[in-house]
Design a protein around this motif. Sequence first.
Motif, PDB file in Angstrom:
ATOM      1  N   ILE A   1      -4.679  -5.113   5.299  1.00  0.00           N
ATOM      2  CA  ILE A   1      -4.938  -3.715   5.642  1.00  0.00           C
ATOM      3  C   ILE A   1      -6.293  -3.587   6.323  1.00  0.00           C
ATOM      4  O   ILE A   1      -6.462  -2.834   7.264  1.00  0.00           O
ATOM      5  N   ARG A   2      -7.270  -4.352   5.836  1.00  0.00           N
ATOM      6  CA  ARG A   2      -8.619  -4.395   6.378  1.00  0.00           C
ATOM      7  C   ARG A   2      -9.316  -3.036   6.350  1.00  0.00           C
ATOM      8  O   ARG A   2      -9.970  -2.630   7.303  1.00  0.00           O
ATOM      9  N   PHE A   3      -9.162  -2.311   5.264  1.00  0.00           N
ATOM     10  CA  PHE A   3      -9.840  -1.034   5.064  1.00  0.00           C
ATOM     11  C   PHE A   3     -11.346  -1.251   5.162  1.00  0.00           C
ATOM     12  O   PHE A   3     -11.836  -2.242   4.653  1.00  0.00           O
TER      13      PHE A   3
ATOM     14  N   SER B   1      -4.453   7.026   8.011  1.00  0.00           N
ATOM     15  CA  SER B   1      -3.266   7.731   8.525  1.00  0.00           C
ATOM     16  C   SER B   1      -2.063   6.796   8.562  1.00  0.00           C
ATOM     17  O   SER B   1      -0.928   7.222   8.304  1.00  0.00           O
ATOM     18  N   THR B   2      -2.273   5.523   8.865  1.00  0.00           N
ATOM     19  CA  THR B   2      -1.181   4.547   8.850  1.00  0.00           C
ATOM     20  C   THR B   2      -0.643   4.382   7.431  1.00  0.00           C
ATOM     21  O   THR B   2       0.572   4.410   7.214  1.00  0.00           O
ATOM     22  N   LEU B   3      -1.541   4.230   6.466  1.00  0.00           N
ATOM     23  CA  LEU B   3      -1.122   4.108   5.063  1.00  0.00           C
ATOM     24  C   LEU B   3      -0.369   5.360   4.624  1.00  0.00           C
ATOM     25  O   LEU B   3       0.671   5.271   3.961  1.00  0.00           O
TER      26      LEU B   3
ATOM     27  N   VAL C   1      -8.019   5.940  -2.074  1.00  0.00           N
ATOM     28  CA  VAL C   1      -7.168   6.461  -0.994  1.00  0.00           C
ATOM     29  C   VAL C   1      -5.693   6.268  -1.339  1.00  0.00           C
ATOM     30  O   VAL C   1      -4.882   7.198  -1.238  1.00  0.00           O
ATOM     31  N   ILE C   2      -5.330   5.072  -1.776  1.00  0.00           N
ATOM     32  CA  ILE C   2      -3.921   4.799  -2.087  1.00  0.00           C
ATOM     33  C   ILE C   2      -3.473   5.612  -3.302  1.00  0.00           C
ATOM     34  O   ILE C   2      -2.380   6.168  -3.311  1.00  0.00           O
ATOM     35  N   ARG C   3      -4.322   5.730  -4.304  1.00  0.00           N
ATOM     36  CA  ARG C   3      -3.990   6.527  -5.486  1.00  0.00           C
ATOM     37  C   ARG C   3      -3.796   7.992  -5.090  1.00  0.00           C
ATOM     38  O   ARG C   3      -2.900   8.665  -5.571  1.00  0.00           O
ATOM     39  N   SER C   4      -4.614   8.510  -4.171  1.00  0.00           N
ATOM     40  CA  SER C   4      -4.464   9.910  -3.751  1.00  0.00           C
ATOM     41  C   SER C   4      -3.194  10.114  -2.929  1.00  0.00           C
ATOM     42  O   SER C   4      -2.588  11.185  -2.972  1.00  0.00           O
TER      43      SER C   4
ATOM     44  N   GLN D   1       8.558  -2.896  11.111  1.00  0.00           N
ATOM     45  CA  GLN D   1       7.448  -3.067  12.050  1.00  0.00           C
ATOM     46  C   GLN D   1       6.738  -1.728  12.202  1.00  0.00           C
ATOM     47  O   GLN D   1       7.373  -0.677  12.244  1.00  0.00           O
ATOM     48  N   ILE D   2       5.417  -1.787  12.287  1.00  0.00           N
ATOM     49  CA  ILE D   2       4.609  -0.585  12.527  1.00  0.00           C
ATOM     50  C   ILE D   2       4.497  -0.427  14.035  1.00  0.00           C
ATOM     51  O   ILE D   2       4.022  -1.323  14.726  1.00  0.00           O
ATOM     52  N   ARG D   3       4.924   0.688  14.509  1.00  0.00           N
ATOM     53  CA  ARG D   3       4.935   0.923  15.965  1.00  0.00           C
ATOM     54  C   ARG D   3       3.847   1.936  16.332  1.00  0.00           C
ATOM     55  O   ARG D   3       4.123   3.116  16.453  1.00  0.00           O
ATOM     56  N   SER D   4       2.630   1.458  16.487  1.00  0.00           N
ATOM     57  CA  SER D   4       1.548   2.327  16.962  1.00  0.00           C
ATOM     58  C   SER D   4       0.341   1.517  17.325  1.00  0.00           C
ATOM     59  O   SER D   4       0.130   0.453  16.909  1.00  0.00           O
TER      60      SER D   4
END
Length: 179
Positions: free
Chosen positions: A9-11, A18-20, A56-59, A176-179
């Motif tokens: 993820i490389r946060f 926004s991707t998450l 962030v993930i918990r929220s 796949q993530i398309r962005s």
Amino acid sequence: MKLLVMGNIRFPEPHVESTLSSIIKKEEPETIVLDGDTTQCYWDYECPRVIDVLYVIRSLAPWAQIVYIQGDMDPHAIKCIMAEPRYREEIIATTTYIAEVSSTKYFILHGHQGDIDQLRRSISAGPWDWLVVAQHKRLEIDKLARVIYIGGVTKEFPPEARGYLVITDSTHYIRQIRS
């Protein structure tokens, strides 16, 4: 049951929140597995990055169980999580996570510890068990070797290697993530 596995993820990379958010809203998983290199944590003073990404993930998914697998870029993450009172009881922090779904085992680890054959031997995975790794810059399912390469969320990865894995009661698939 729905399990979401994301690696690399490389946060706090720009736009990663926004991707998450879009991934979690789309999949609505019961369990989220962060498969290594979630953030950079080479030193103790980088612990706030680990706590920030968990916040962030918990929220985004207050209902979900969170599993944090240590990668090669975040070797202090487990220590950081165990030092944080609000997360030490709630977050599963480990180097390998085994998900057993409908009598199929998925051994989820970052994959920096060796090649696929070494990994399979070191964790005692059987020939019918699936190995899930994020270290390799690939997004594919190798049915013959029973290895799922989950790529990464980071934009540092080539577009064809950006994605994640979903495991349900009846199947598994990569997106796949398309962005």
